[in-house]
Design a protein around this motif. Structure first.
Motif, PDB file in Angstrom:
ATOM      1  N   ASN A  16     -34.188   4.005  23.201  1.00 55.55           N
ATOM      2  CA  ASN A  16     -32.991   3.776  22.399  1.00 55.55           C
ATOM      3  C   ASN A  16     -33.125   2.540  21.527  1.00 55.55           C
ATOM      4  OD1 ASN A  16     -30.213   5.415  22.869  1.00 55.55           O
ATOM      5  ND2 ASN A  16     -31.589   5.663  24.616  1.00 55.55           N
ATOM      6  N   THR A  17     -33.648   1.473  22.089  1.00 56.39           N
ATOM      7  CA  THR A  17     -33.784   0.239  21.317  1.00 56.39           C
ATOM      8  C   THR A  17     -34.712   0.435  20.132  1.00 56.39           C
ATOM      9  OG1 THR A  17     -33.297  -1.142  23.246  1.00 56.39           O
ATOM     10  CG2 THR A  17     -34.494  -2.174  21.430  1.00 56.39           C
ATOM     11  N   ASP A  18     -35.820   1.155  20.329  1.00 55.01           N
ATOM     12  CA  ASP A  18     -36.736   1.429  19.218  1.00 55.01           C
ATOM     13  C   ASP A  18     -36.042   2.221  18.116  1.00 55.01           C
ATOM     14  OD1 ASP A  18     -38.773   0.086  20.434  1.00 55.01           O
ATOM     15  OD2 ASP A  18     -39.912   1.862  21.028  1.00 55.01           O
ATOM     16  N   PHE A  19     -35.243   3.214  18.520  1.00 64.58           N
ATOM     17  CA  PHE A  19     -34.583   4.048  17.513  1.00 64.58           C
ATOM     18  C   PHE A  19     -33.561   3.252  16.706  1.00 64.58           C
ATOM     19  CE2 PHE A  19     -30.996   6.721  16.216  1.00 64.58           C
ATOM     20  CZ  PHE A  19     -31.656   7.551  15.325  1.00 64.58           C
ATOM     21  N   TRP A  20     -32.735   2.474  17.381  1.00 64.20           N
ATOM     22  CA  TRP A  20     -31.698   1.744  16.660  1.00 64.20           C
ATOM     23  C   TRP A  20     -32.283   0.574  15.879  1.00 64.20           C
ATOM     24  CZ3 TRP A  20     -27.722   4.504  15.767  1.00 64.20           C
ATOM     25  CH2 TRP A  20     -27.351   5.502  16.676  1.00 64.20           C
ATOM     26  N   LEU A  21     -33.442   0.092  16.292  1.00 66.55           N
ATOM     27  CA  LEU A  21     -34.139  -0.896  15.476  1.00 66.55           C
ATOM     28  C   LEU A  21     -34.613  -0.265  14.163  1.00 66.55           C
ATOM     29  CD1 LEU A  21     -35.221  -3.767  15.229  1.00 66.55           C
ATOM     30  CD2 LEU A  21     -37.264  -3.053  16.455  1.00 66.55           C
ATOM     31  N   ALA A  22     -35.009   1.009  14.217  1.00 67.67           N
ATOM     32  CA  ALA A  22     -35.381   1.731  13.000  1.00 67.67           C
ATOM     33  C   ALA A  22     -34.197   1.839  12.045  1.00 67.67           C
ATOM     34  CB  ALA A  22     -35.907   3.126  13.347  1.00 67.67           C
ATOM     35  N   ASN A  23     -32.991   1.931  12.585  1.00 68.12           N
ATOM     36  CA  ASN A  23     -31.787   1.958  11.755  1.00 68.12           C
ATOM     37  C   ASN A  23     -31.579   0.621  11.036  1.00 68.12           C
ATOM     38  OD1 ASN A  23     -29.592   4.463  12.377  1.00 68.12           O
ATOM     39  ND2 ASN A  23     -31.263   4.247  13.835  1.00 68.12           N
ATOM     40  N   ILE A  24     -31.861  -0.475  11.733  1.00 71.73           N
ATOM     41  CA  ILE A  24     -31.777  -1.787  11.089  1.00 71.73           C
ATOM     42  C   ILE A  24     -32.811  -1.894   9.976  1.00 71.73           C
ATOM     43  CG2 ILE A  24     -32.021  -4.281  11.413  1.00 71.73           C
ATOM     44  CD1 ILE A  24     -31.016  -3.954  14.254  1.00 71.73           C
ATOM     45  N   ASN A  25     -34.020  -1.421  10.236  1.00 71.90           N
ATOM     46  CA  ASN A  25     -35.062  -1.436   9.207  1.00 71.90           C
ATOM     47  C   ASN A  25     -34.635  -0.640   7.982  1.00 71.90           C
ATOM     48  OD1 ASN A  25     -36.792  -3.003  10.765  1.00 71.90           O
ATOM     49  ND2 ASN A  25     -37.807  -1.234  11.678  1.00 71.90           N
ATOM     50  N   ALA A  26     -34.035   0.525   8.214  1.00 75.25           N
ATOM     51  CA  ALA A  26     -33.581   1.363   7.103  1.00 75.25           C
ATOM     52  C   ALA A  26     -32.497   0.654   6.298  1.00 75.25           C
ATOM     53  CB  ALA A  26     -33.070   2.702   7.624  1.00 75.25           C
ATOM     54  N   ALA A  27     -31.591  -0.017   6.992  1.00 73.48           N
ATOM     55  CA  ALA A  27     -30.520  -0.742   6.298  1.00 73.48           C
ATOM     56  C   ALA A  27     -31.084  -1.878   5.453  1.00 73.48           C
ATOM     57  CB  ALA A  27     -29.522  -1.284   7.312  1.00 73.48           C
ATOM     58  N   ASN A  40     -34.377  -2.271   4.422  1.00 67.42           N
ATOM     59  CA  ASN A  40     -35.390  -1.857   3.452  1.00 67.42           C
ATOM     60  C   ASN A  40     -34.830  -0.997   2.329  1.00 67.42           C
ATOM     61  OD1 ASN A  40     -37.422  -3.183   4.850  1.00 67.42           O
ATOM     62  ND2 ASN A  40     -37.993  -1.376   6.045  1.00 67.42           N
ATOM     63  N   PHE A  41     -33.851  -0.151   2.651  1.00 67.28           N
ATOM     64  CA  PHE A  41     -33.400   0.851   1.691  1.00 67.28           C
ATOM     65  C   PHE A  41     -31.895   0.826   1.443  1.00 67.28           C
ATOM     66  CE2 PHE A  41     -37.002   2.683   4.185  1.00 67.28           C
ATOM     67  CZ  PHE A  41     -37.980   2.377   3.248  1.00 67.28           C
ATOM     68  N   GLY A  42     -31.216  -0.180   1.970  1.00 71.45           N
ATOM     69  CA  GLY A  42     -29.794  -0.329   1.688  1.00 71.45           C
ATOM     70  C   GLY A  42     -28.890   0.644   2.403  1.00 71.45           C
ATOM     71  N   VAL A  43     -29.363   1.262   3.491  1.00 70.57           N
ATOM     72  CA  VAL A  43     -28.534   2.225   4.220  1.00 70.57           C
ATOM     73  C   VAL A  43     -27.636   1.450   5.185  1.00 70.57           C
ATOM     74  CG1 VAL A  43     -28.576   4.448   5.418  1.00 70.57           C
ATOM     75  CG2 VAL A  43     -30.557   3.727   4.113  1.00 70.57           C
ATOM     76  N   THR A  44     -26.809   0.578   4.647  1.00 69.23           N
ATOM     77  CA  THR A  44     -25.995  -0.297   5.484  1.00 69.23           C
ATOM     78  C   THR A  44     -24.909   0.454   6.251  1.00 69.23           C
ATOM     79  OG1 THR A  44     -24.605  -0.780   3.555  1.00 69.23           O
ATOM     80  CG2 THR A  44     -26.396  -2.314   4.033  1.00 69.23           C
ATOM     81  N   GLY A  45     -24.547   1.647   5.786  1.00 64.15           N
ATOM     82  CA  GLY A  45     -23.567   2.452   6.504  1.00 64.15           C
ATOM     83  C   GLY A  45     -24.035   2.852   7.884  1.00 64.15           C
ATOM     84  N   TRP A  46     -25.342   2.822   8.103  1.00 63.75           N
ATOM     85  CA  TRP A  46     -25.886   3.181   9.416  1.00 63.75           C
ATOM     86  C   TRP A  46     -25.655   2.091  10.449  1.00 63.75           C
ATOM     87  CZ3 TRP A  46     -31.296   5.878   8.644  1.00 63.75           C
ATOM     88  CH2 TRP A  46     -31.086   7.114   8.004  1.00 63.75           C
ATOM     89  N   LEU A  47     -25.277   0.904  10.011  1.00 58.60           N
ATOM     90  CA  LEU A  47     -25.114  -0.198  10.952  1.00 58.60           C
ATOM     91  C   LEU A  47     -23.898  -0.034  11.857  1.00 58.60           C
ATOM     92  CD1 LEU A  47     -26.105  -3.262   8.729  1.00 58.60           C
ATOM     93  CD2 LEU A  47     -27.445  -2.171  10.547  1.00 58.60           C
TER      94      LEU A  47
END
Length: 321
Positions: free
Chosen positions: A144-155, A157-164
């Motif tokens: 789980n931690t690895d997956f949600w860390l990928a969400n932070i990276n996406a936010a 790197n690519f501005g997907v801040t809605g995923w936070l």
């Protein structure tokens, strides 16, 4: 029609035909390039998957589920909450196709978040059931931690801040989980925690071990989350987890020069550590700790040096530098 007029008309038609042909050729080249980009991204993802499986499991490829999963057969596949390949692809900033596919897969995985805030592991684990009474649908802190860390990276790197928003839901769950499922070292201002690896919401499982790689990855995530949403409470917990490493430091060293895998509920450390995964986790944790405190953590530095010496002695390569 005069000959000169015919010649001019012919030249014009020829030019138009050439232009149309050139445009068509450019379109074909662009489509070919797009296909090549997607194909390259696909191959890269498969290469990374094969490398990961060879490095971190007994399987040579993704064509099998671990035999400790149940139900099990040669054609059984399970969706792991970590989504490691999707996370790698979404962090691949120089490959647009890889990024697009990775982000799409992460977006689908996000929908599996349950009411608690984590993505459950649906495959049963024979050893988790035997050792701790954990049934399918459990919480795996590392995946789980690895997956949600990928969400932070996406936010980032690519501005997907809605995923936070969903990522914050997981972070809040992790804080609550750590408060209830940890081993305590020290007291007062020096108190530190080692957070347990697994849990099932049915409340029927017993306390599990705390592995150094899970624990370090969780602290990494909390430091990153604190910066991503400007919430210091996440970093406060990460600091307490680092103090857990400090307070338990001597327990992690093995006689052969390697590190133990985990701290057990009976108060001992044991188990075969990964060749370099834990080193990479500690290295990143050290970087984040130093960024927050202005200096490296001495206990983490010593653990890193011991692990590095062991890796070099045993010909282990592929670790981060």
């Amino acid at each position: 029609m005069k000959n000169s007029t015919k010649v001019k008309a012919g030249l014009l038609l020829t030019s138009l035909a050439c232009a149309a042909g050139a445009t068509a050729a450019l379109v074909m080249l662009q489509k070919k390039r797009e296909e090549e980009v997607y194909h390259e991204a696909e191959l890269k993802a498969m290469d990374e998957l094969e490398e990961m499986m060879r490095a971190e499991s007994d399987c040579a490829s993704c064509a099998c589920a671990p035999s400790t999963y149940y139900p099990f057969d040669e054609n059984y596949f399970y969706s792991l909450p970590a989504a490691h390949i999707a996370g790698k692809m979404a962090n691949d900033t120089d490959q647009p196709a890889s990024r697009a596919i990775g982000l799409a897969m992460i977006d689908l995985m996000r929908e599996q978040q349950n009411e608690y805030g984590f993505i459950p592991s649906q495959a049963g684990s024979t050893w988790l059931k035997t050792d701790y009474g954990i049934e399918p649908g459990y919480y795996d802190t590392r995946f789980n931690t690895d997956f949600w860390l990928a969400n932070i990276n996406a936010a980032e790197n690519f501005g997907v801040t809605g995923w936070l928003d969903k990522t914050r839901k997981y972070a809040d769950f992790l804080v609550s989980f750590a408060e209830q499922h940890h081993f305590t070292f020290g007291a007062s201002d020096d108190e530190g925690w080692l957070v347990q690896d697994y849990w099932h919401p049915n409340g029927e499982s017993s306390p599990t071990h705390a592995s150094l790689n899970h624990h370090a990855a969780e602290a990494e995530f909390l430091y990153r989350m604190a910066d991503a949403v400007d919430e210091d409470s996440y970093a406060v917990l990460a600091d307490r987890m680092v103090r857990g490493i400090e307070q338990s430091e001597l327990l992690w060293y093995k006689p052969d020069g390697d590190l133990n895998y985990s701290y057990k509920p009976n108060g001992t450390c044991s188990g075969q550590d990964y060749p370099y995964l834990t080193y990479n986790d500690l290295l990143e944790l050290q970087r984040l700790y130093a960024a927050r405190h202005g200096q490296e953590n001495p206990a983490i530095a010593r653990l890193l040096q011991v692990k590095l010496t062991w890796m070099n002695k045993n010909g282990v390569t592929g670790y981060n530098k």
